[in-house]
Enzyme design. Sequence first.
Site, PDB file in Angstrom:
ATOM      1  CG  HIS A  16     -65.232  80.120  20.006  1.00 27.86           C
ATOM      2  ND1 HIS A  16     -64.046  80.128  20.690  1.00 27.86           N
ATOM      3  CD2 HIS A  16     -65.188  81.219  19.226  1.00 27.86           C
ATOM      4  CE1 HIS A  16     -63.323  81.178  20.349  1.00 27.86           C
ATOM      5  NE2 HIS A  16     -63.995  81.845  19.453  1.00 27.86           N
ATOM      6  CB  CYS A  35     -64.883  86.790  21.984  1.00 31.25           C
ATOM      7  SG  CYS A  35     -63.619  87.268  20.791  1.00 31.25           S
ATOM      8  CG  HIS A  41     -67.114  84.824  17.466  1.00 29.55           C
ATOM      9  ND1 HIS A  41     -67.324  84.638  18.826  1.00 29.55           N
ATOM     10  CD2 HIS A  41     -65.775  84.750  17.290  1.00 29.55           C
ATOM     11  CE1 HIS A  41     -66.163  84.486  19.431  1.00 29.55           C
ATOM     12  NE2 HIS A  41     -65.195  84.538  18.529  1.00 29.55           N
ATOM     13  CG  HIS A  43     -62.106  82.208  15.289  1.00 28.59           C
ATOM     14  ND1 HIS A  43     -61.545  83.454  15.117  1.00 28.59           N
ATOM     15  CD2 HIS A  43     -62.747  82.239  16.484  1.00 28.59           C
ATOM     16  CE1 HIS A  43     -61.825  84.198  16.173  1.00 28.59           C
ATOM     17  NE2 HIS A  43     -62.563  83.488  17.015  1.00 28.59           N
ATOM     18  CG  ASP A  81     -63.956  71.197   9.458  1.00 24.68           C
ATOM     19  OD1 ASP A  81     -63.842  72.433   9.566  1.00 24.68           O
ATOM     20  OD2 ASP A  81     -64.041  70.615   8.349  1.00 24.68           O
ATOM     21  CG  HIS A  82     -67.746  73.050   8.607  1.00 21.33           C
ATOM     22  ND1 HIS A  82     -66.521  72.688   8.090  1.00 21.33           N
ATOM     23  CD2 HIS A  82     -68.181  74.099   7.880  1.00 21.33           C
ATOM     24  CE1 HIS A  82     -66.233  73.472   7.075  1.00 21.33           C
ATOM     25  NE2 HIS A  82     -67.216  74.350   6.928  1.00 21.33           N
ATOM     26  CD  GLU A 126     -59.377  82.806  18.607  1.00 16.78           C
ATOM     27  OE1 GLU A 126     -60.093  82.020  19.250  1.00 16.78           O
ATOM     28  OE2 GLU A 126     -58.932  83.866  19.072  1.00 16.78           O
TER      29      GLU A 126
END
Length: 136
Positions: A16, A35, A41, A43, A81-82, A126
Amino acid sequence: MNKIAIVRCEHFNAAHRLHNKDWTDEKNQAIFGKCNNPNYHGHNYELEVKVIGTVDPDTGYVIDTKILSDLIKDRILARFDHRNLNLDTEEFKDINPTAENIAIVIYNLLRPEIKPKQELKIKLYETPRNYVEYPY
């Protein structure tokens, strides 16, 4: 009857960028720092979904963990996810994907699937040291 909580833990990986389109690049950088990286980037999110209610006398469950697991996989993991939350998801098209907003979106996606008399709580890590809870 006494209430009890059951918790299902899952994880997902997502990228994100924290960015407010109404602000200048300078203000976004000042507020969000690294960020706000234009290249995004990622998480490794840890998710705890808690359902609180009374035990069904016939099943002995608050909710069947297989049903809860499948709901999380279908409604959350398959969606996020991903993925790049900013680019790949409809939910964050107009919402800044902060941990707070991600937790609220997850709650709103799962809430209709949980019995109205049961409570739902979301805890989203996070990082190992930073997490949010919704509702609080």
